[in-house]
Motif scaffolding. Structure first.
Motif, PDB file in Angstrom:
ATOM      1  N   HIS A  18       0.853  -1.190   0.000  1.00  0.00           N
ATOM      2  CA  HIS A  18       0.000   0.000   0.000  1.00  0.00           C
ATOM      3  C   HIS A  18       0.889   1.239   0.000  1.00  0.00           C
ATOM      4  O   HIS A  18       1.991   1.210   0.516  1.00  0.00           O
ATOM      5  CB  HIS A  18      -0.876   0.003   1.254  1.00  0.00           C
ATOM      6  CG  HIS A  18      -1.660   1.260   1.442  1.00  0.00           C
ATOM      7  ND1 HIS A  18      -2.774   1.547   0.687  1.00  0.00           N
ATOM      8  CD2 HIS A  18      -1.488   2.301   2.282  1.00  0.00           C
ATOM      9  CE1 HIS A  18      -3.259   2.716   1.076  1.00  0.00           C
ATOM     10  NE2 HIS A  18      -2.492   3.197   2.036  1.00  0.00           N
ATOM     11  N   GLY A  19       0.387   2.321  -0.578  1.00  0.00           N
ATOM     12  CA  GLY A  19       1.113   3.579  -0.500  1.00  0.00           C
ATOM     13  C   GLY A  19       1.557   4.148  -1.832  1.00  0.00           C
ATOM     14  O   GLY A  19       2.315   5.106  -1.867  1.00  0.00           O
ATOM     15  N   THR A  20       1.082   3.586  -2.919  1.00  0.00           N
ATOM     16  CA  THR A  20       1.430   4.111  -4.234  1.00  0.00           C
ATOM     17  C   THR A  20       0.359   5.111  -4.661  1.00  0.00           C
ATOM     18  O   THR A  20      -0.814   4.758  -4.782  1.00  0.00           O
ATOM     19  CB  THR A  20       1.543   2.969  -5.262  1.00  0.00           C
ATOM     20  OG1 THR A  20       2.483   2.016  -4.773  1.00  0.00           O
ATOM     21  CG2 THR A  20       1.988   3.486  -6.604  1.00  0.00           C
ATOM     22  N   GLU A  21       0.767   6.339  -4.872  1.00  0.00           N
ATOM     23  CA  GLU A  21      -0.175   7.434  -5.118  1.00  0.00           C
ATOM     24  C   GLU A  21      -1.063   7.225  -6.337  1.00  0.00           C
ATOM     25  O   GLU A  21      -2.264   7.479  -6.286  1.00  0.00           O
ATOM     26  CB  GLU A  21       0.599   8.744  -5.255  1.00  0.00           C
ATOM     27  CG  GLU A  21      -0.286   9.961  -5.239  1.00  0.00           C
ATOM     28  CD  GLU A  21       0.508  11.239  -5.179  1.00  0.00           C
ATOM     29  OE1 GLU A  21       0.177  12.133  -5.976  1.00  0.00           O
ATOM     30  OE2 GLU A  21       1.437  11.343  -4.371  1.00  0.00           O
ATOM     31  N   TRP A  22      -0.517   6.737  -7.459  1.00  0.00           N
ATOM     32  CA  TRP A  22      -1.318   6.628  -8.678  1.00  0.00           C
ATOM     33  C   TRP A  22      -2.483   5.671  -8.508  1.00  0.00           C
ATOM     34  O   TRP A  22      -3.525   5.829  -9.139  1.00  0.00           O
ATOM     35  CB  TRP A  22      -0.463   6.237  -9.885  1.00  0.00           C
ATOM     36  CG  TRP A  22       0.101   4.849  -9.841  1.00  0.00           C
ATOM     37  CD1 TRP A  22       1.321   4.471  -9.366  1.00  0.00           C
ATOM     38  CD2 TRP A  22      -0.525   3.647 -10.311  1.00  0.00           C
ATOM     39  NE1 TRP A  22       1.482   3.120  -9.499  1.00  0.00           N
ATOM     40  CE2 TRP A  22       0.366   2.591 -10.078  1.00  0.00           C
ATOM     41  CE3 TRP A  22      -1.756   3.371 -10.897  1.00  0.00           C
ATOM     42  CZ2 TRP A  22       0.074   1.268 -10.404  1.00  0.00           C
ATOM     43  CZ3 TRP A  22      -2.048   2.038 -11.227  1.00  0.00           C
ATOM     44  CH2 TRP A  22      -1.128   1.022 -10.984  1.00  0.00           C
ATOM     45  N   ILE A  23      -2.354   4.677  -7.625  1.00  0.00           N
ATOM     46  CA  ILE A  23      -3.442   3.723  -7.401  1.00  0.00           C
ATOM     47  C   ILE A  23      -4.639   4.417  -6.760  1.00  0.00           C
ATOM     48  O   ILE A  23      -5.788   4.140  -7.089  1.00  0.00           O
ATOM     49  CB  ILE A  23      -2.973   2.555  -6.516  1.00  0.00           C
ATOM     50  CG1 ILE A  23      -1.964   1.718  -7.292  1.00  0.00           C
ATOM     51  CG2 ILE A  23      -4.143   1.695  -6.072  1.00  0.00           C
ATOM     52  CD1 ILE A  23      -1.311   0.646  -6.470  1.00  0.00           C
ATOM     53  N   GLU A  24      -4.364   5.336  -5.854  1.00  0.00           N
ATOM     54  CA  GLU A  24      -5.438   6.054  -5.163  1.00  0.00           C
ATOM     55  C   GLU A  24      -6.215   6.961  -6.116  1.00  0.00           C
ATOM     56  O   GLU A  24      -7.383   7.261  -5.884  1.00  0.00           O
ATOM     57  CB  GLU A  24      -4.876   6.869  -4.000  1.00  0.00           C
ATOM     58  CG  GLU A  24      -4.137   6.039  -2.968  1.00  0.00           C
ATOM     59  CD  GLU A  24      -4.969   4.917  -2.359  1.00  0.00           C
ATOM     60  OE1 GLU A  24      -6.184   5.115  -2.142  1.00  0.00           O
ATOM     61  OE2 GLU A  24      -4.407   3.838  -2.100  1.00  0.00           O
ATOM     62  N   GLU A  25      -5.572   7.391  -7.195  1.00  0.00           N
ATOM     63  CA  GLU A  25      -6.209   8.296  -8.152  1.00  0.00           C
ATOM     64  C   GLU A  25      -7.078   7.563  -9.168  1.00  0.00           C
ATOM     65  O   GLU A  25      -7.892   8.190  -9.849  1.00  0.00           O
ATOM     66  CB  GLU A  25      -5.125   9.098  -8.878  1.00  0.00           C
ATOM     67  CG  GLU A  25      -4.331   9.993  -7.945  1.00  0.00           C
ATOM     68  CD  GLU A  25      -3.109  10.599  -8.602  1.00  0.00           C
ATOM     69  OE1 GLU A  25      -2.813  10.283  -9.772  1.00  0.00           O
ATOM     70  OE2 GLU A  25      -2.434  11.394  -7.927  1.00  0.00           O
ATOM     71  N   LYS A  26      -6.928   6.256  -9.277  1.00  0.00           N
ATOM     72  CA  LYS A  26      -7.693   5.460 -10.247  1.00  0.00           C
ATOM     73  C   LYS A  26      -9.114   5.215  -9.754  1.00  0.00           C
ATOM     74  O   LYS A  26      -9.353   5.052  -8.566  1.00  0.00           O
ATOM     75  CB  LYS A  26      -7.027   4.095 -10.467  1.00  0.00           C
ATOM     76  CG  LYS A  26      -5.703   4.154 -11.174  1.00  0.00           C
ATOM     77  CD  LYS A  26      -5.929   4.287 -12.635  1.00  0.00           C
ATOM     78  CE  LYS A  26      -4.631   4.164 -13.397  1.00  0.00           C
ATOM     79  NZ  LYS A  26      -4.804   4.482 -14.779  1.00  0.00           N
ATOM     80  N   SER A  27     -10.037   5.177 -10.700  1.00  0.00           N
ATOM     81  CA  SER A  27     -11.406   4.791 -10.397  1.00  0.00           C
ATOM     82  C   SER A  27     -11.463   3.271 -10.546  1.00  0.00           C
ATOM     83  O   SER A  27     -11.335   2.750 -11.658  1.00  0.00           O
ATOM     84  CB  SER A  27     -12.368   5.470 -11.369  1.00  0.00           C
ATOM     85  OG  SER A  27     -13.677   5.035 -11.116  1.00  0.00           O
ATOM     86  N   LEU A  28     -11.608   2.566  -9.429  1.00  0.00           N
ATOM     87  CA  LEU A  28     -11.585   1.111  -9.447  1.00  0.00           C
ATOM     88  C   LEU A  28     -12.868   0.533  -8.860  1.00  0.00           C
ATOM     89  O   LEU A  28     -13.460   1.115  -7.954  1.00  0.00           O
ATOM     90  CB  LEU A  28     -10.387   0.587  -8.647  1.00  0.00           C
ATOM     91  CG  LEU A  28      -9.004   1.014  -9.142  1.00  0.00           C
ATOM     92  CD1 LEU A  28      -7.930   0.552  -8.173  1.00  0.00           C
ATOM     93  CD2 LEU A  28      -8.739   0.459 -10.529  1.00  0.00           C
ATOM     94  N   THR A  29     -13.232  -0.633  -9.367  1.00  0.00           N
ATOM     95  CA  THR A  29     -14.427  -1.327  -8.926  1.00  0.00           C
ATOM     96  C   THR A  29     -14.026  -2.660  -8.304  1.00  0.00           C
ATOM     97  O   THR A  29     -13.172  -3.365  -8.853  1.00  0.00           O
ATOM     98  CB  THR A  29     -15.346  -1.609 -10.136  1.00  0.00           C
ATOM     99  OG1 THR A  29     -15.547  -0.391 -10.857  1.00  0.00           O
ATOM    100  CG2 THR A  29     -16.668  -2.190  -9.715  1.00  0.00           C
ATOM    101  N   LYS A  30     -14.661  -3.008  -7.189  1.00  0.00           N
ATOM    102  CA  LYS A  30     -14.402  -4.308  -6.577  1.00  0.00           C
ATOM    103  C   LYS A  30     -14.969  -5.395  -7.479  1.00  0.00           C
ATOM    104  O   LYS A  30     -16.092  -5.298  -7.957  1.00  0.00           O
ATOM    105  CB  LYS A  30     -15.066  -4.414  -5.204  1.00  0.00           C
ATOM    106  CG  LYS A  30     -14.452  -3.544  -4.160  1.00  0.00           C
ATOM    107  CD  LYS A  30     -15.099  -3.761  -2.813  1.00  0.00           C
ATOM    108  CE  LYS A  30     -16.522  -3.267  -2.828  1.00  0.00           C
ATOM    109  NZ  LYS A  30     -17.168  -3.278  -1.521  1.00  0.00           N
ATOM    110  N   ALA A  31     -14.174  -6.432  -7.692  1.00  0.00           N
ATOM    111  CA  ALA A  31     -14.627  -7.597  -8.447  1.00  0.00           C
ATOM    112  C   ALA A  31     -14.788  -8.748  -7.452  1.00  0.00           C
ATOM    113  O   ALA A  31     -15.336  -8.537  -6.373  1.00  0.00           O
ATOM    114  CB  ALA A  31     -13.632  -7.926  -9.549  1.00  0.00           C
TER     115      ALA A  31
END
Length: 78
Positions: A18-31
């Motif tokens: 955890h802790g990568t900034e670009w991941i937090e900016e992505k719009s992601l959906t739980k699968a």
């Protein structure tokens, strides 16, 4: 090998951090649900946390507990 790292290790040997900034900016959906965190599997997640695969990027897990959501990306595997 950072003692302050926020990580989760799955039973198959894959490690997610955890802790990568670009991941937090992505719009992601739980699968699909991957697993439920057990004691000793994660550095900062409580036992009982549910881990989901991200629909858009399967190498990202979405952790959910107590109305908190954290994202982890695949760091390494076997």
């Amino acid at each position: 090998m950072n003692p302050d790292a926020d990580y989760v290790e799955l039973k198959n040997g894959e490690v997610y951090t955890h802790g990568t900034e670009w991941i937090e900016e992505k719009s992601l959906t739980k699968a699909k649900k991957i697993t439920t965190v057990e004691k000793g599997m994660a550095s900062d997640l409580p036992a009982g946390t549910i881990l989901y695969e991200s629909e858009e990027i399967p190498a990202i897990l979405i952790a959910e507990y107590e109305e908190i959501e954290k994202r982890y990306h695949l760091a390494m595997g076997e």
